[in-house]
Write a protein that holds these residues in place. Structure first.
Motif, PDB file in Angstrom:
ATOM      1  N   GLY A   1       0.871  -1.197  -0.021  1.00  0.00           N
ATOM      2  CA  GLY A   1       0.039   0.028  -0.313  1.00  0.00           C
ATOM      3  C   GLY A   1       0.842   1.319  -0.179  1.00  0.00           C
ATOM      4  O   GLY A   1       0.263   2.260   0.415  1.00  0.00           O
ATOM      5  N   ILE A   2       1.929   1.336  -0.561  1.00  0.00           N
ATOM      6  CA  ILE A   2       2.858   2.473  -0.729  1.00  0.00           C
ATOM      7  C   ILE A   2       2.089   3.321  -1.706  1.00  0.00           C
ATOM      8  O   ILE A   2       1.983   3.129  -2.831  1.00  0.00           O
ATOM      9  N   SER A   3       2.009   4.575  -1.324  1.00  0.00           N
ATOM     10  CA  SER A   3       1.375   5.638  -2.377  1.00  0.00           C
ATOM     11  C   SER A   3       2.494   5.984  -3.332  1.00  0.00           C
ATOM     12  O   SER A   3       3.595   5.897  -2.965  1.00  0.00           O
ATOM     13  N   GLU A   4       1.696   6.986  -4.129  1.00  0.00           N
ATOM     14  CA  GLU A   4       2.938   7.409  -5.176  1.00  0.00           C
ATOM     15  C   GLU A   4       3.805   8.348  -4.453  1.00  0.00           C
ATOM     16  O   GLU A   4       5.076   8.669  -4.668  1.00  0.00           O
ATOM     17  N   ARG A   5       3.169   9.150  -3.523  1.00  0.00           N
ATOM     18  CA  ARG A   5       4.102  10.130  -2.934  1.00  0.00           C
ATOM     19  C   ARG A   5       5.082   9.565  -2.079  1.00  0.00           C
ATOM     20  O   ARG A   5       6.148   9.902  -1.983  1.00  0.00           O
ATOM     21  N   GLU A   6       4.486   8.483  -1.399  1.00  0.00           N
ATOM     22  CA  GLU A   6       5.472   7.662  -0.438  1.00  0.00           C
ATOM     23  C   GLU A   6       6.484   6.970  -1.202  1.00  0.00           C
ATOM     24  O   GLU A   6       7.688   7.049  -0.727  1.00  0.00           O
ATOM     25  N   ALA A   7       6.414   6.683  -2.353  1.00  0.00           N
ATOM     26  CA  ALA A   7       7.320   5.933  -3.153  1.00  0.00           C
ATOM     27  C   ALA A   7       8.331   7.020  -3.658  1.00  0.00           C
ATOM     28  O   ALA A   7       9.347   6.612  -3.612  1.00  0.00           O
ATOM     29  N   GLU A   8       7.824   8.171  -3.971  1.00  0.00           N
ATOM     30  CA  GLU A   8       8.872   9.321  -4.175  1.00  0.00           C
ATOM     31  C   GLU A   8       9.686   9.485  -3.025  1.00  0.00           C
ATOM     32  O   GLU A   8      11.119   9.686  -3.148  1.00  0.00           O
ATOM     33  N   VAL A   9       9.230   9.618  -1.874  1.00  0.00           N
ATOM     34  CA  VAL A   9       9.989   9.773  -0.659  1.00  0.00           C
ATOM     35  C   VAL A   9      11.112   8.583  -0.322  1.00  0.00           C
ATOM     36  O   VAL A   9      12.020   8.734  -0.025  1.00  0.00           O
ATOM     37  N   LEU A  10      10.531   7.605  -0.541  1.00  0.00           N
ATOM     38  CA  LEU A  10      11.234   5.931  -0.237  1.00  0.00           C
ATOM     39  C   LEU A  10      12.390   6.272  -1.161  1.00  0.00           C
ATOM     40  O   LEU A  10      13.548   5.899  -0.796  1.00  0.00           O
ATOM     41  N   GLU A  11      12.267   6.622  -2.335  1.00  0.00           N
ATOM     42  CA  GLU A  11      13.292   6.398  -3.395  1.00  0.00           C
ATOM     43  C   GLU A  11      14.330   7.538  -3.055  1.00  0.00           C
ATOM     44  O   GLU A  11      15.615   7.147  -3.336  1.00  0.00           O
ATOM     45  N   LEU A  12      14.069   8.678  -2.624  1.00  0.00           N
ATOM     46  CA  LEU A  12      15.060   9.806  -2.138  1.00  0.00           C
ATOM     47  C   LEU A  12      15.824   9.149  -0.937  1.00  0.00           C
ATOM     48  O   LEU A  12      16.857   9.483  -0.792  1.00  0.00           O
ATOM     49  N   ILE A  13      14.975   8.442   0.028  1.00  0.00           N
ATOM     50  CA  ILE A  13      15.497   8.075   1.266  1.00  0.00           C
ATOM     51  C   ILE A  13      16.649   6.994   0.737  1.00  0.00           C
ATOM     52  O   ILE A  13      17.990   7.131   1.432  1.00  0.00           O
ATOM     53  N   CYS A  14      16.421   6.244  -0.103  1.00  0.00           N
ATOM     54  CA  CYS A  14      17.531   5.287  -0.727  1.00  0.00           C
ATOM     55  C   CYS A  14      18.818   6.041  -1.189  1.00  0.00           C
ATOM     56  O   CYS A  14      19.614   5.326  -1.220  1.00  0.00           O
TER      57      CYS A  14
END
Length: 221
Positions: free
Chosen positions: A160-173
């Motif tokens: 259930g990762i949203s599009e915005r959360e996916a963006e945040v996760l990519e930057l965290i990575c």
């Protein structure tokens, strides 16, 4: 950097010479207070309640209780204590396993003293530290994993990762700070922290380091 409150540090290593060397370096910085020296993981765990460190510098190979089991136990019993592993081992398996257990950073024993200090500051303020070595490990694992798809993996959709959360996760990575993510996405730092916390809840990870390990393992970023 000058803090209003000292960062309380515990140093855990069975080699007295190395341990005392680290302690000596830290004692030269007025922002740090070494509150505990331990020669094994069990000694560390037994004394945490009496010393209350903010950060533990943890060796891996120690008698009685090694660093891997000690990290797991500390994160279970004292979840607010942050752990930076300092080890001679540079194999991917050690790094990713420690991160999945909740370690907040990983340094090699030949790291420069300045990097050790920087890691302590960063973990204290940002919860995690990605130095050159850790970034190299993550990059290597990403290059060696199966072909990356343009779309989010089915697993990311499943949790259930949203599009915005996916963006945040990519930057965290990518290893950038909360403030940098906020600036790049035109959000407040508090909003970024909210997204980060929700992602950790959805993925069942304990901290940002574990979240990145989860993301790499599952091909999400």
């Amino acid at each position: 950097m000058s803090l209003t409150k000292k960062i309380r540090v515990a140093v855990t290593d069975d080699h007295a010479l190395f341990r005392r060397g680290i302690v000596s370096i830290l004692q030269q910085n007025d922002d740090f207070e070494v509150v505990l020296e331990a020669s094994n993981g069990q000694e560390l765990i037994d004394n945490i309640p009496n010393t209350l460190p903010n950060i533990v510098l943890m060796d891996l190979h120690m008698p009685v209780l090694d660093g891997i089991r000690a990290t797991e136990q500390v994160k279970k019993d004292f979840p607010n204590v942050k752990i930076i592993v300092i080890s001679m081992h540079d194999e991917d398996k050690f790094v990713t396993h420690l991160m999945s257990l909740g370690a907040n950073g990983y340094l090699l024993k030949d790291a420069h003293p300045d990097e050790v200090e920087n890691a302590i500051y960063t973990v204290f303020n940002e919860d995690y530290y990605y130095g050159p070595f850790l970034i190299k490990v993550m990059h290597s694992r990403m290059l060696n994993k199966p072909e990356k798809k343009a779309q989010k993996s089915p697993l990311s959709i499943q949790v259930g990762i949203s599009e915005r959360e996916a963006e945040v996760l990519e930057l965290i990575c990518d290893g950038i700070t909360t403030q940098q993510i906020a600036e790049q996405l035109c959000l407040s730092a508090r909003t970024v922290e909210g997204h980060r916390n929700r992602i950790m809840e959805k993925t069942g990870t304990k901290n940002v380091a574990g979240l990145v390990a989860w993301a790499v393992r599952n091909g999400v970023c």
